[in-house]
Design a protein around this motif. Structure first.
Motif, short mmCIF file in Angstrom:
data_model
loop_
_atom_site.label_atom_id
_atom_site.label_comp_id
_atom_site.label_asym_id
_atom_site.label_seq_id
_atom_site.Cartn_x
_atom_site.Cartn_y
_atom_site.Cartn_z
N VAL A 73 0.88 -1.16 0.00
CA VAL A 73 0.00 0.00 0.00
C VAL A 73 0.93 1.22 0.00
CG1 VAL A 73 -1.82 1.22 1.27
CG2 VAL A 73 -1.69 -1.28 1.38
N ARG A 74 0.63 2.21 -0.83
CA ARG A 74 1.52 3.37 -0.92
C ARG A 74 1.38 4.24 0.33
NH1 ARG A 74 6.00 3.65 -3.19
NH2 ARG A 74 5.12 2.77 -5.09
N GLY A 75 2.41 4.17 1.17
CA GLY A 75 2.41 4.93 2.41
C GLY A 75 2.72 4.02 3.58
N GLY A 76 2.58 4.56 4.79
CA GLY A 76 2.77 3.76 5.99
C GLY A 76 4.23 3.45 6.26
N VAL A 77 4.46 2.22 6.72
CA VAL A 77 5.83 1.78 7.01
C VAL A 77 6.06 0.39 6.41
CG1 VAL A 77 7.61 1.49 8.80
CG2 VAL A 77 5.67 3.03 9.22
N PRO A 78 6.28 0.30 5.10
CA PRO A 78 6.65 -1.00 4.54
C PRO A 78 7.97 -1.50 5.14
CG PRO A 78 6.03 0.54 2.80
CD PRO A 78 6.14 1.34 4.06
N ALA A 93 12.34 -4.84 -5.86
CA ALA A 93 13.06 -3.90 -4.97
C ALA A 93 12.64 -4.15 -3.52
CB ALA A 93 12.75 -2.47 -5.36
N HIS A 94 13.54 -3.87 -2.60
CA HIS A 94 13.24 -3.85 -1.16
C HIS A 94 12.85 -5.22 -0.58
CE1 HIS A 94 13.76 0.39 -1.22
NE2 HIS A 94 12.55 0.76 -1.61
N GLY A 95 13.28 -6.30 -1.19
CA GLY A 95 13.04 -7.62 -0.60
C GLY A 95 11.64 -8.15 -0.85
N PHE A 96 11.33 -9.27 -0.19
CA PHE A 96 10.06 -9.95 -0.47
C PHE A 96 9.09 -9.96 0.71
CE2 PHE A 96 13.43 -13.03 0.55
CZ PHE A 96 12.89 -13.65 1.68
N VAL A 97 9.52 -9.59 1.91
CA VAL A 97 8.61 -9.80 3.05
C VAL A 97 7.45 -8.79 3.07
CG1 VAL A 97 10.39 -10.90 4.43
CG2 VAL A 97 9.95 -8.46 4.75
N ARG A 98 7.59 -7.70 2.33
CA ARG A 98 6.47 -6.74 2.30
C ARG A 98 5.29 -7.28 1.48
NH1 ARG A 98 7.83 -1.53 -1.51
NH2 ARG A 98 9.07 -2.54 -3.10
N MET A 167 12.95 0.31 7.41
CA MET A 167 11.58 0.69 7.77
C MET A 167 11.28 1.92 6.91
SD MET A 167 10.79 -0.82 10.89
CE MET A 167 11.69 -1.73 12.11
N HIS A 168 10.50 1.69 5.87
CA HIS A 168 10.32 2.70 4.83
C HIS A 168 9.22 3.70 5.25
CE1 HIS A 168 9.86 4.44 0.94
NE2 HIS A 168 10.63 3.56 0.34
N THR A 169 9.53 4.55 6.22
CA THR A 169 8.50 5.35 6.91
C THR A 169 8.10 6.60 6.12
OG1 THR A 169 9.49 4.56 8.95
CG2 THR A 169 7.96 6.42 9.12
N TYR A 170 6.82 6.70 5.76
CA TYR A 170 6.28 7.86 5.07
C TYR A 170 5.71 8.82 6.13
CZ TYR A 170 6.14 5.24 0.58
OH TYR A 170 6.45 4.53 -0.56
N LEU A 171 6.14 10.07 6.11
CA LEU A 171 5.65 11.05 7.09
C LEU A 171 4.70 12.03 6.41
CD1 LEU A 171 9.07 11.76 8.85
CD2 LEU A 171 7.30 10.10 9.53
N ASN A 263 3.00 16.65 0.23
CA ASN A 263 2.49 16.35 1.58
C ASN A 263 3.18 15.15 2.25
OD1 ASN A 263 -0.28 17.27 -0.06
ND2 ASN A 263 0.29 18.40 1.76
N MET A 264 4.30 14.73 1.72
CA MET A 264 4.99 13.58 2.33
C MET A 264 6.50 13.68 2.16
SD MET A 264 6.24 11.89 -0.47
CE MET A 264 6.74 10.31 0.16
N VAL A 265 7.18 13.05 3.08
CA VAL A 265 8.60 12.76 2.88
C VAL A 265 8.87 11.44 3.60
CG1 VAL A 265 9.49 14.03 4.93
CG2 VAL A 265 10.94 13.72 2.92
N CYS A 266 9.74 10.64 3.04
CA CYS A 266 10.15 9.43 3.75
C CYS A 266 11.46 9.68 4.48
CB CYS A 266 10.34 8.28 2.76
SG CYS A 266 8.78 7.63 2.13
N VAL A 267 11.47 9.37 5.75
CA VAL A 267 12.71 9.38 6.55
C VAL A 267 12.81 7.97 7.11
CG1 VAL A 267 13.94 10.35 8.52
CG2 VAL A 267 12.54 11.84 7.06
N GLU A 268 13.77 7.21 6.61
CA GLU A 268 13.75 5.76 6.80
C GLU A 268 14.96 5.28 7.60
OE1 GLU A 268 13.44 4.16 2.79
OE2 GLU A 268 12.50 6.01 2.15
#
Ligand SMILES: O=P(O)(O)OC[C@H]1O[C@H](O)[C@H](O)[C@@H](O)[C@@H]1O
Length: 297
Positions: A73-78, A93-98, A167-171, A263-268
């Motif tokens: 889902v686009r957003g959250g913390v994949p 990209a970014h592995g398979f567990v998501r 932790m791909h955190t969307y703020l 309205n977003m930035v990722c700080v991961e």
């Protein structure tokens, strides 16, 4: 009973927790006196989060995301694991567990409204075909006035392995143009938009266009000051020596509208590029992040 009914039955005593289905995905909806959040079973992914007393989401979610099997889902913390970013051979990209459905081992709500969740996956034929190592992977979430997530990698095989992860955190921001990011200045980053050129970061960060950067030697807390919403989002972390800052500007990926990048930035909190983590047989290692928010003035 189908999977949704089973989850609602199993966690019926957990007040403030309900499982619903949107599109292909099963989602845990959390609504307590302290917090509101959505967590997807796919990926053990926080989809959105805020403390109950905040008007605006703190962890951002796209306005019109798709809820599809095999797509975050686009957003959250994949959760990105066991590799962060591109793979040398696979297109994933970014592995398979998501993209995997996780097992909810336990969920518990304290009397004050703090929710605790424990999710797990282990290796299987599909994972071993992509990445030939035995593992048990746990995600521990404490969801309340703060959001704390720990990713615990347990090497259950008999050989060491190395991972990168994130932790791909969307703020969620009122406006990127009046936002500054403090805590990464004084070091350097690899600029993915300029062929991974090593670039010094002398000053605090402003968001003036597309950025996709890996900051190194950054174990400390980052503060995101959002003048529009008059608040500071604080991203703390453990077990991470690198931090990704990402905003796509108008080159938005799937599941997101071009105007939404204002309205977003990722700080991961990540272990990316050379910041690899080696795990011996029987050993466990933790990557964690804690997101909190306070008024700016
Ligand atoms: O679209 P996704 O696979 O979720 O990746 C979204 C973004 O993740 C990271 O922040 C990377 O640095 C970006 O290069 C990438 O575009």
């Amino acid at each position: 009973m189908d999977a949704l009914e089973t989850l609602n039955y199993k966690f019926a005593d957990c007040e403030g927790l309900e499982f619903v289905k949107i599109g292909d995905l099963t989602l845990a909806k959390i609504d307590t006196p302290l917090t509101q959040a959505i967590v997807a079973v796919q990926g053990a992914q926080i989809v959105e989060w805020k403390p109950a007393n905040e008007d605006q989401l703190v962890v951002w979610r796209a306005k019109e995301p798709t809820y599809e099997t095999g797509k975050s889902v686009r957003g959250g913390v994949p959760i990105c694991w066991p590799w962060f970013g591109n793979h040398p051979n696979l297109t994933m990209a970014h592995g398979f567990v998501r993209f995997k459905d996780w097992i909810l081992m336990n969920a518990q709500c304290d009397s004050d409204g703090q929710m605790h969740m424990h999710w797990r996956i282990t290796d299987d034929a599909e994972s071993l075909a992509l990445w030939p190592h035995r593992f048990e992977l746990d995600v521990i979430m404490h969801i309340g006035t703060e959001l704390r997530i720990q990713l615990v990698t347990h090497n259950t095989g008999d050989e060491s392995f190395s991972i990168t992860q994130g932790m791909h955190t969307y703020l969620n921001l009122g406006d990127t143009r009046s936002t500054v990011i403090r805590g990464l200045e004084g070091g350097y980053y690899l600029d993915k938009l300029k062929g991974f050129a090593r670039t010094p970061q002398d000053d605090i960060i402003t968001i003036t266009g597309a950025m996709d950067r890996i900051y190194f030697g950054t174990t400390h807390t980052v503060e995101v000051e959002d003048a529009e919403f008059n608040r500071v989002i604080v991203v703390a972390k453990e077990g991470s020596h690198s931090t990704v800052v990402w905003n796509p500007d108008e080159n938005v990926p799937s599941g997101m509208l071009p105007e939404e990048s204002r309205n977003m930035v990722c700080v991961e909190a990540v272990n990316a590029a050379d910041d690899t983590v080696s795990i011996a047989p029987g050993e466990r290692k933790i990557l964690g992040t804690t997101i909190s928010v306070r008024p700016m003035n």
